[in-house]
Scaffold this active site. Structure first.
Site, PDB file in Angstrom:
ATOM      1  N   ASP A 196       0.851  -1.185   0.000  1.00 44.37           N
ATOM      2  CA  ASP A 196       0.000   0.000   0.000  1.00 44.37           C
ATOM      3  C   ASP A 196       0.889   1.237   0.000  1.00 44.37           C
ATOM      4  OD1 ASP A 196      -2.950   0.947   1.980  1.00 44.37           O
ATOM      5  OD2 ASP A 196      -1.916   1.916   0.290  1.00 44.37           O
ATOM      6  N   HIS A 213      -0.260   4.022  -0.079  1.00 47.13           N
ATOM      7  CA  HIS A 213      -1.016   4.892   0.824  1.00 47.13           C
ATOM      8  C   HIS A 213      -1.105   6.327   0.318  1.00 47.13           C
ATOM      9  CE1 HIS A 213      -2.242   5.663   5.172  1.00 47.13           C
ATOM     10  NE2 HIS A 213      -2.738   4.478   4.929  1.00 47.13           N
ATOM     11  N   GLU A 232      -1.164  -0.763  -4.152  1.00 43.45           N
ATOM     12  CA  GLU A 232      -2.365   0.002  -3.778  1.00 43.45           C
ATOM     13  C   GLU A 232      -2.054   1.485  -3.685  1.00 43.45           C
ATOM     14  OE1 GLU A 232      -4.563  -1.720  -0.567  1.00 43.45           O
ATOM     15  OE2 GLU A 232      -5.152   0.244   0.191  1.00 43.45           O
ATOM     16  N   GLU A 271     -10.239   3.304  -1.975  1.00 39.16           N
ATOM     17  CA  GLU A 271     -10.717   3.682  -0.631  1.00 39.16           C
ATOM     18  C   GLU A 271     -11.047   5.171  -0.545  1.00 39.16           C
ATOM     19  OE1 GLU A 271      -6.693   2.556   0.965  1.00 39.16           O
ATOM     20  OE2 GLU A 271      -7.148   4.177   2.338  1.00 39.16           O
ATOM     21  N   HIS A 324     -12.143  -2.273   0.774  1.00 35.79           N
ATOM     22  CA  HIS A 324     -11.275  -1.681   1.807  1.00 35.79           C
ATOM     23  C   HIS A 324     -12.027  -1.768   3.136  1.00 35.79           C
ATOM     24  CE1 HIS A 324     -10.189   2.143   4.026  1.00 35.79           C
ATOM     25  NE2 HIS A 324      -8.981   1.715   3.728  1.00 35.79           N
TER      26      HIS A 324
HETATM   27  O1  LIG Z   1      -5.600   0.184   2.998  1.00 38.90           O
HETATM   28  C1  LIG Z   1      -5.932   0.632   4.087  1.00 38.90           C
HETATM   29  O2  LIG Z   1      -6.380  -0.031   5.047  1.00 38.90           O
HETATM   30  C2  LIG Z   1      -5.917   2.108   4.226  1.00 38.90           C
HETATM   31  O3  LIG Z   1      -4.968   2.710   3.389  1.00 38.90           O
HETATM   32  C3  LIG Z   1      -5.810   2.605   5.645  1.00 38.90           C
HETATM   33  O4  LIG Z   1      -4.502   2.534   6.090  1.00 38.90           O
HETATM   34  C4  LIG Z   1      -6.308   4.007   5.684  1.00 38.90           C
HETATM   35  O5  LIG Z   1      -7.566   4.053   5.043  1.00 38.90           O
HETATM   36  C5  LIG Z   1      -6.508   4.493   7.085  1.00 38.90           C
HETATM   37  O6  LIG Z   1      -7.597   3.771   7.674  1.00 38.90           O
HETATM   38  C6  LIG Z   1      -6.810   5.962   7.060  1.00 38.90           C
HETATM   39  O7  LIG Z   1      -6.986   6.423   8.358  1.00 38.90           O
HETATM   40 MG   LIG Z   2      -4.945   1.605   1.578  1.00 42.73          MG
END
Ligand SMILES: O=C(O)[C@H](O)[C@@H](O)[C@@H](O)[C@H](O)CO
Ligand SMILES: [Mg+2]
Length: 382
Positions: free
Chosen positions: A183, A185, A209, A235, A285
């Site tokens: 990820d 991110h 991701e 997400e 997600h």
């Molecule tokens: O893939 C995942 O779970 C997400 O990137 C996660 O890390 C974020 O959505 C986080 O919850 C944001 O506060």
């Molecule tokens: Mg993510």
């Protein structure tokens, strides 16, 4: 039947539950929340409640359309998370009234189990080997970790090597006996995403991701053209209308809408179908709580292109409460060989420990994501 009351409960670790009551005593639960902006979503839920108090909860489609189109300004994380939680609760009510799990109302099971994956390594990927070993011993073989720490728009080769070293260590330790998604991110900008993906490709992550932010979604097709690794995102997309562009442009191998952000069951069921028409996989997600997870599972069990389910057991965000702490029927969410099985009870199939929820909501934390900064002081993507 008429909707009579909406009550929200903000809860540790960073969740919010919504209880929707009716004049016939049937209640439904939803999980409307955007991580870090729970109070904003709470205000949105109560603002939107004016449109549904007194309405028939069975008319989920009309309520969804009214909540969405009833505002001149629509979409985005706050309003769509509010609509998501309300939608989940209405499906919970419908299933309870009819005495069947929600997936039965969407055509029944398309599979017997769905593979789950677990996070390892936290915000700054470290200790991933011990994390994977622990989870491997309880049946997981698929994981996700952050692909890197802060990454400058243009950064140096040492930062790239650091990211690659973590992945090389995983493959060194486990070969391809396990799989993992990386990820990014949204931490990485387009220039660096290209070099990172190139250097990571030989280790064959299962997917990459959010290689760039959703605001830069036009890069997904360009990055996909340079790699064989599936690109995943979703997400931070909040309705069919956000997904239609990335699906039409191509580039995504996996869409990852969040059932608590992208319009709930009603909308994500449609997003899954849109993705299937583009031969794109669906992997909701879900770093959130049990109602969000249950909502994901009902779509996983009716969408043929569902491939993987994220869940938050042991996730680094769950400080102060774990995934099933507020759930009475914990056994219905136990995983076997790293898979979830279909929920069995009517509605969403989550029996909420309401007493505990009311108690814990009195000390609700205001979780905030960290603000990262580069060495020069500029704000970095977390
Ligand atoms: O893939 C995942 O779970 C997400 O990137 C996660 O890390 C974020 O959505 C986080 O919850 C944001 O506060
Ligand atoms: Mg993510």
């Amino acid at each position: 039947m008429k909707i009579t009351k909406l009550t929200t409960y903000r809860l540790a670790p960073r969740w919010m539950f919504l209880k929707v009551e009716t004049d016939e005593g049937v209640t439904g639960w939803g999980e409307p929340v955007i991580e870090g902006r729970a109070r904003s979503v709470e205000a949105a839920v109560h603002e939107l409640s004016e449109m549904i108090i007194g309405q028939d909860p069975a008319r989920i489609n009309d309520i969804w359309q009214t909540l969405y189109r009833g505002g001149f300004y629509r979409g985005g994380p706050i309003l769509m998370s509010a609509i998501s939680g309300i939608d989940q609760a209405l499906w919970d009510i419908k299933g309870k009234v009819l005495g069947v799990p929600v997936y039965q109302l969407l055509g029944g099971l398309v599979r017997d189990k769905i593979k789950a994956y677990s996070w390892v390594g936290g915000d700054r990927p470290s200790d991933v080997i011990s994390g994977i070993n622990k989870l491997k011993n309880i049946g997981f073989d698929t994981f996700k970790l952050n692909g890197c720490e802060e990454m400058g728009i243009i950064d140096n080769s040492r930062k790239v090597d650091e990211a690659v070293a973590v992945v090389a260590e995983i493959r060194e330790a486990f070969g391809n006996s396990i799989e993992f998604g990386l990820d990014f991110h949204g931490r990485v900008d387009a220039p660096m995403a290209k070099i990172l993906i190139k250097e990571l490709e030989p280790y064959r992550p299962l997917f990459i991701e959010e290689p760039v932010l959703a605001e830069q979604a036009e890069y997904y097709v360009r990055l996909a053209a340079q790699t064989h690794i599936p690109i995943a995102a979703g997400e931070r997309m909040f309705s069919r209308f956000d997904f239609k562009r990335v699906l039409a442009d191509g580039g995504l191998g996996i869409v990852q809408p969040d059932l608590s952000h992208a319009g709930g069951i009603t909308e994500c069921y449609k997003i899954a179908a849109m993705a299937e028409s583009y031969d794109v996989a669906f992997a909701p997600h879900c770093p959130l709580g049990p109602i969000a997870l249950a909502s994901c599972l009902h779509i996983d069990f009716v969408a043929r292109n569902a491939v993987l389910q994220e869940q938050s057991m042991g996730i680094h965000y769950n400080q102060g409460a774990e995934l099933l702490d507020y759930v009475l029927n914990k056994e219905d969410f136990s995983m076997e060989d790293g898979h979830f099985y279909p929920p069995t009870k009517p509605g969403l199939g989550v029996e909420i420990n309401e007493e505990l929820v009311i108690e814990r909501s009195k000390q609700a934390p205001d979780w905030r994501n960290p603000i990262w900064r580069y060495p020069d002081g500029a704000v970095a993507e977390w």
